[in-house]
Scaffold this active site. Structure first.
Site, mmCIF file in Angstrom:
data_model
loop_
_atom_site.group_PDB
_atom_site.id
_atom_site.type_symbol
_atom_site.label_atom_id
_atom_site.label_comp_id
_atom_site.label_asym_id
_atom_site.label_seq_id
_atom_site.Cartn_x
_atom_site.Cartn_y
_atom_site.Cartn_z
ATOM 1 N N HIS A 173 0.816 -1.215 0.000
ATOM 2 C CA HIS A 173 0.000 0.000 0.000
ATOM 3 C C HIS A 173 0.849 1.265 0.000
ATOM 4 O O HIS A 173 0.379 2.336 -0.407
ATOM 5 C CB HIS A 173 -0.938 -0.012 1.209
ATOM 6 C CG HIS A 173 -2.161 0.835 1.055
ATOM 7 N ND1 HIS A 173 -2.297 1.829 0.107
ATOM 8 C CD2 HIS A 173 -3.337 0.855 1.760
ATOM 9 C CE1 HIS A 173 -3.476 2.400 0.217
ATOM 10 N NE2 HIS A 173 -4.122 1.843 1.204
ATOM 11 N N ASP A 396 -8.915 -4.590 -18.808
ATOM 12 C CA ASP A 396 -9.269 -5.589 -19.821
ATOM 13 C C ASP A 396 -7.996 -6.158 -20.437
ATOM 14 O O ASP A 396 -7.310 -5.487 -21.210
ATOM 15 C CB ASP A 396 -10.148 -4.931 -20.892
ATOM 16 C CG ASP A 396 -10.577 -5.894 -21.988
ATOM 17 O OD1 ASP A 396 -10.188 -7.081 -21.935
ATOM 18 O OD2 ASP A 396 -11.298 -5.460 -22.908
#
Length: 457
Positions: A173, A396
């Site tokens: 993170h 995608d």
């Protein structure tokens, strides 16, 4: 009725076998600079020194029938790391705990796997919590002992019997916020589809979110006053007490929610504001507090990329570090649960007025002055993290967009994460992933449904 999925109802009998190959280290496909790069003063807070698991589910695509997602994604990752080369390095800790990346090009562990399960077995609408998730994203021993001198990412791609696959990643993170991770994942996806480079060039420039010289604090930031219990000491709930659930708020649910408020207030409020007001009210009621004078706290994040806290001039488009700071809202339990729902909304909207570029700089300066203190929370604080602009839903790799893309686990009591999501009916909305004690979750659902069916503004 809200579409929801809870660990109370998740089929515990859903078991499947995953065959994993040993992790391979994916290094940048070309030469990269060997240098030390400092993190920003937002990046290296103690509360961000952890790994977060993200997951994306992809269905079978006939046009990709003879193509292997493991090979395509692994090769695209290698090429993307040439542009995002710090991610192939390792974190080091310098003087006074300051974090930096040693750009060593050591690479990212990548695991190839196959599972004897189909997407249909995860349900018509795929959303967390996910049974047996530890099978879909391996927890390497090095990721369980800290973040220093360990890989910054770990990726597992699991092929499914139906021809679909699952992409899962553990991210450090300190390197990203949600939007930053979205930039990286979309860069891999673009290259997987044949691009020679990302359409958005990654930018480091972490000095943009470091303290001013000299630092000056112009806003009171109670979460860094070290008067409460550090947030990273809020232990994960035990499996016997924890309940995790997802709730989908589509167009019908959001429209119904807006009708609970006076027209002038509904029309001037964002979806985030009305949804957060609702959930804060329901979560506070679910805690079943007997003292009406007890304080009820809400904490949510705002980003220097978006909205009222956006920098002018804006941060570079390709900036992929952490950009968020926190806003704080306080009421008494009696007022929050006894007043009309519009009371909670007004408090959320009022707090938004504090969000500004100066507020972000003031937060950074206070972090530097105080030596990056642990982030603190009052007991029972409801925490909200909005990831609807992260870009996760658009990733995608060639198999079309994911059926679900977002956080895989949520073990922080009272924390709620928002993700953009499209359900099986094609409706676009927000998915809320929340973790509560089991009894609190039952009361939360009852309160939520009760407001939708009978509450009046």
């Amino acid at each position: 009725m809200l579409l929801r999925k809870s660990s109370l109802s998740t089929a515990s009998s859903m078991e499947f076998k995953v065959r994993r190959s040993p992790a391979k280290i994916v290094a940048p496909a070309g030469p990269t600079p060997h240098e030390l790069k400092l993190l920003s003063d937002i990046d290296d807070q103690p509360g961000l020194r952890l790994h977060l698991p993200l997951v994306q589910f992809y269905s079978y695509n006939p046009s990709m029938a003879r193509k292997d997602p493991v090979r395509i994604i692994r090769e695209a990752l290698s090429k993307a790391l040439v542009f995002y080369y710090p991610l192939a390095g390792r974190l080091r800790e310098g003087t006074n705990g300051k974090l930096m990346v040693d750009c060593t090009a050591e690479g990212v562990p990548f695991i190839e796997a196959d599972a004897d399960v189909t997407l249909d077995q995860f349900g018509v609408d795929i959303m967390p919590p996910f049974p047996c998730f530890d099978e879909l994203l391996y927890l390497a021993p090095s990721f369980d002992i800290g973040i220093i001198n360990t890989p910054l990412l770990l990726i597992q791609v699991t092929r499914l019997k139906c021809g679909g696959f699952i992409f899962a990643i553990r991210m450090n993170h300190t390197m990203f916020d949600g939007a930053g991770m979205g930039l990286f994942l979309n860069a891999i996806a673009e290259i997987a589809q044949g691009a020679s480079k990302p359409s958005i060039t990654p930018v480091w420039c972490r000095d943009l979110l470091c303290a001013r010289d000299p630092p000056r604090v112009t806003s009171l930031l109670p979460e860094y006053q070290q008067q409460q219990q550090p947030v990273h000491d809020h232990k994960s709930l035990s499996s016997s007490k924890a309940c995790k659930a997802s709730f989908f708020f589509g167009p019908k649910e959001i429209d119904a929610l807006r009708r609970l408020f006076p027209p002038h207030l509904a029309d001037s409020s964002s979806t985030f504001e009305v949804l957060t007001a609702l959930l804060w009210r329901c979560r506070t009621a679910a805690m079943d507090c007997q003292n009406p004078n007890q304080e009820a706290h809400l904490m949510y994040t705002v980003s220097a990329r978006f909205g009222p806290a956006r920098f002018n001039p804006p941060l570079p488009e390709g900036y992929y570090g952490n950009t968020f700071v926190r806003l704080w809202v306080v009421s008494t339990v009696g007022m929050l649960c006894g007043q009309p729902l519009s009371y909670a909304l007004e408090l959320v909207k009022k707090s938004k007025k504090e969000a500004s570029e100066e507020y972000v700089h003031s937060t950074i300066d206070q972090l530097a002055i105080k030596g990056r203190p642990p982030f603190t929370l009052a007991p029972g604080t409801f925490v909200v993290s909005d990831n609807t602009k992260s870009g996760f839903r658009d990733v995608d790799f060639g198999w079309d967009k994911p059926l679900y893309s977002g956080l895989a686990e949520n073990e922080k009591a009272g924390a709620s994460f928002y993700f953009a999501h499209t359900n099986s009916k094609g409706e676009h909305g927000r998915l809320v992933f929340i973790c509560l004690l089991e009894e609190e979750m039952k009361r939360f659902e009852k309160e939520l449904n009760g407001i939708y069916t009978s509450h009046q503004p």
